[in-house]
Design an enzyme around this catalytic site. Structure first.
Site, short mmCIF file in Angstrom:
data_model
loop_
_atom_site.label_atom_id
_atom_site.label_comp_id
_atom_site.label_asym_id
_atom_site.label_seq_id
_atom_site.Cartn_x
_atom_site.Cartn_y
_atom_site.Cartn_z
N HIS A 54 4.31 -2.19 3.23
CA HIS A 54 3.57 -0.72 3.13
C HIS A 54 5.36 -0.57 1.91
O HIS A 54 6.51 -0.61 2.53
CB HIS A 54 3.51 0.57 3.71
CG HIS A 54 2.45 0.57 4.14
ND1 HIS A 54 1.68 -0.84 5.33
CD2 HIS A 54 1.08 1.25 3.85
CE1 HIS A 54 0.33 -0.64 5.73
NE2 HIS A 54 0.01 0.49 5.11
N ASP A 102 1.08 -1.05 -0.16
CA ASP A 102 -0.10 0.25 0.06
C ASP A 102 0.67 1.44 0.16
O ASP A 102 1.94 1.18 0.77
CB ASP A 102 -0.81 0.23 1.56
CG ASP A 102 -2.58 -1.10 1.58
OD1 ASP A 102 -2.52 -1.68 0.12
OD2 ASP A 102 -3.12 -0.40 2.19
#
Length: 259
Positions: free
Chosen positions: A219, A66
């Site tokens: 991430h 993400d």
């Protein structure tokens, strides 16, 4: 979850999804198979947020990232994945995608799936309801413009993840009505917290051992995640895990392309 007969047939077919292309370098982790995901069959997946998740076998994982793209770290993540012939799904924020188009196109060119993560990463639970649709559509349009030259709110890959997993009944219904699958996660490394790469690796391994399989959230803008990733991929390889790559099913074909 009760599944209608036709959907059950599709789910069975999904479990026998296509094999990924073999890696040209022996001894790598590789990508074991491809799952074609249809939002009409499973509109929401990920046990951290929803009652159901992807039908993965034991020791099967899906890698998702993400908040990118981010030039200081996303290339390091891509290099680690390429070294092990692994394909992942990147949920991109629209604004940085529009600012770093070459990096978005590199992610796609290297075979990864690109999903959507809003325009500015604002919580769709906390902003005024009248702004939520614009936040979603602006993010989708930014990524579509970079990849396909068209500022459309209809995503080529209809995969979406809520910032902070903060959804509302209205936004969930909106995405389902538009045929966009919502992804949660089954486990994560909590890499939004400051930590060393070693600590993150140990935390992720412990959680994966407990879960046995699942959708993993990481991430790519986090430096400690980029530093940790090569060791984690080696761990997956050495402990007989299998990476599953997600792609969208053709509209109206069900899971894994079955009518």
């Amino acid at each position: 979850m009760k599944v209608p007969g036709a959907a059950l047939v599709a789910l069975i077919a999904w479990a026998a999804a296509a094999q990924a292309e073999p890696c040209p370098r022996p001894g790598t982790l590789g990508t074991s198979r491809i799952l074609k995901v249809d939002a009409a069959i499973m509109p929401r997946v990920g046990l951290k947020s929803f009652p159901q998740t992807l039908p993965l076998g034991d020791h099967e994982v899906v890698l998702t990232f993400d908040d990118g793209p981010w030039p200081p770290t996303t290339p390091r993540v891509l290099a680690a994945l390429a070294h092990e012939c692994v394909r992942a799904t990147f949920f991109l924020i629209g604004k940085p995608a529009s600012e770093h188009p070459e990096l978005v196109r590199r992610i796609a060119a290297e075979g990864h799936t690109i999903g959507h993560h809003t325009w500015l990463h604002r919580s769709l639970m906390r902003i005024p309801p009248g702004e939520t649709t614009e936040e979603i559509d602006h993010g989708i349009a930014a990524v579509e413009t970079v990849l396909h030259g068209v500022a459309t709110k209809t995503p080529t890959t209809p995969f979406f993840r809520f910032p902070g997993f903060e959804s509302t009944p209205a936004t969930l219904e909106l995405l389902q009505s538009r045929g966009i699958a919502v992804f949660g996660a089954d486990l994560w490394a909590s890499d939004w917290d400051p930590m060393t790469p070693r600590h993150e690796l140990n935390l992720l391994i412990d959680r994966l051992k407990a879960a046995g399989k699942g959708i993993i959230l990481l991430h790519d803008p986090k430096a400690h995640t980029a530093a940790m990733l090569p060791a984690f991929l080696r761990y997956l390889r050495d402990n007989h895990y299998h990476v599953v790559h997600l792609v969208p099913a053709a509209p109206g074909t069900g899971l894994d392309g079955v009518p």
